[in-house]
Design an enzyme around this catalytic site. Structure first.
Site, PDB file in Angstrom:
ATOM      1  N   ASP A  43      -3.104  -5.368  19.259  1.00  0.00           N
ATOM      2  CA  ASP A  43      -3.966  -4.282  18.781  1.00  0.00           C
ATOM      3  C   ASP A  43      -4.036  -4.300  17.257  1.00  0.00           C
ATOM      4  OD1 ASP A  43      -5.084  -1.275  19.595  1.00  0.00           O
ATOM      5  OD2 ASP A  43      -4.124  -1.339  17.630  1.00  0.00           O
ATOM      6  N   TYR A  48      -6.928  -2.105   9.054  1.00  0.00           N
ATOM      7  CA  TYR A  48      -5.602  -2.639   8.755  1.00  0.00           C
ATOM      8  C   TYR A  48      -5.672  -3.864   7.848  1.00  0.00           C
ATOM      9  CZ  TYR A  48      -4.482   0.015  13.043  1.00  0.00           C
ATOM     10  OH  TYR A  48      -4.362   0.975  14.015  1.00  0.00           O
ATOM     11  N   LYS A  73     -10.978  -2.262  15.924  1.00  0.00           N
ATOM     12  CA  LYS A  73     -11.579  -0.928  15.821  1.00  0.00           C
ATOM     13  C   LYS A  73     -12.586  -0.845  14.668  1.00  0.00           C
ATOM     14  CE  LYS A  73      -6.993   0.747  17.096  1.00  0.00           C
ATOM     15  NZ  LYS A  73      -6.219  -0.347  16.490  1.00  0.00           N
ATOM     16  N   HIS A 104     -12.611   4.132  15.667  1.00  0.00           N
ATOM     17  CA  HIS A 104     -11.246   4.407  15.235  1.00  0.00           C
ATOM     18  C   HIS A 104     -10.950   5.916  15.127  1.00  0.00           C
ATOM     19  CE1 HIS A 104      -7.807   2.331  12.808  1.00  0.00           C
ATOM     20  NE2 HIS A 104      -7.352   3.295  13.567  1.00  0.00           N
TER      21      HIS A 104
END
Length: 273
Positions: A43, A48, A73, A104
């Protein structure tokens, strides 16, 4: 490793590996460690900034692509251009398709998540995504989305751990056929120190993290712990073989304290850009 079947028939490994806050330069090594330990569900998210590392790890291991489930996401600031954002993520990952793509956060102040969902539905119809879902959606956000959605979200990924279980939201999701996925499943470590968890861990010769992860799995949650420590990565994966009694599960459920750690999705409005 147990798998759950999503509402469109796609299967997802119930125990996954999250890379939130894993530095980009460490991501490939960390994900390779997770895949070596046995994880087959990774994930990540555009926010990120480590999608490329995830993709590099998937490529480097030589594991068949159809054996690895990859989630990423849509960033909040890109809800108005979801198709372009998706393609950027897909290219960063170096993959022909994404297994699960999530909005998200709802960011209700933008009023764009329904528009983003419509674009994601087209990507899903074109088979560029195997399943689409949401993250951090509260009950009213789900209601708004479902008023015009052609596709019911496959997953709602929410903050969920023993001291913050969001039981009503989880029950609503399940009643709608939406799988519940838990992030911050260990309460960022805060849920590991109570007497109930430590007592159960001692009784089983297990770690406290294994006990909490086993509780999630027993409750039907998809769960995505994260760690950069290879030993801890392997320990967490071993939670899949730990079975707790009904009394032990009840004792952990009793730890509910309404202790949210992350942002409140009702008002969160950061762009992630």
């Amino acid at each position: 490793m147990s798998e759950l079947t999503l509402n469109n028939g796609v299967t997802i490994p119930q125990l996954g590996f999250g890379v939130f806050q894993v530095p980009p330069e460490d991501t490939q090594r960390t994900v390779e460690d997770a895949l070596e330990a046995g994880y087959r569900h990774i994930d990540t998210a555009a926010a990120y900034r480590n999608e490329a590392g995830v993709g590099a790890a998937v490529a480097a291991t030589g594991i068949a692509r159809d054996e690895i489930f990859v989630t990423t996401k849509l960033r909040n600031g890109e809800q108005g251009r979801a198709q372009e954002a998706f393609q950027n993520s897909r290219k960063a990952l170096g993959l022909d398709f994404i297994d699960l793509y999530l909005i998200h956060w709802p960011v209700p102040s933008q009023g764009l998540f329904v528009q983003a969902w419509k674009e994601m539905e087209r990507l899903y119809e074109n088979k560029e995504i195997r399943a689409i879902g949401v993250s951090n959606f509260l009950s009213d956000h789900l209601d708004t989305l479902l008023e015009s959605a052609e596709t019911v979200p496959a997953v709602n990924q929410i903050e969920l751990h023993p001291s913050y279980q969001q039981a009503d939201l989880a029950a609503k999701c399940r009643s709608l056929g939406i799988a519940v996925e838990a992030y911050s499943p260990l309460g960022q470590g805060g849920d590991l120190n109570g007497n109930a968890v430590t007592g159960i861990a001692n009784a089983h010769g297990a770690t406290t993290a294994q006990v909490v992860l086993a509780w999630h799995l027993a409750n039907g949650n998809i769960v995505i712990p994260k760690s950069a420590n290879p030993g801890r990565i392997r320990e967490n994966f071993a939670a899949s073989s730990l079975t707790l009694s009904d009394d032990e599960l009840t004792a952990i459920t009793a730890l509910e304290a309404g202790a949210r750690i992350g942002s409140d999705p009702a008002v969160a409005s950061f762009t992630q850009m």
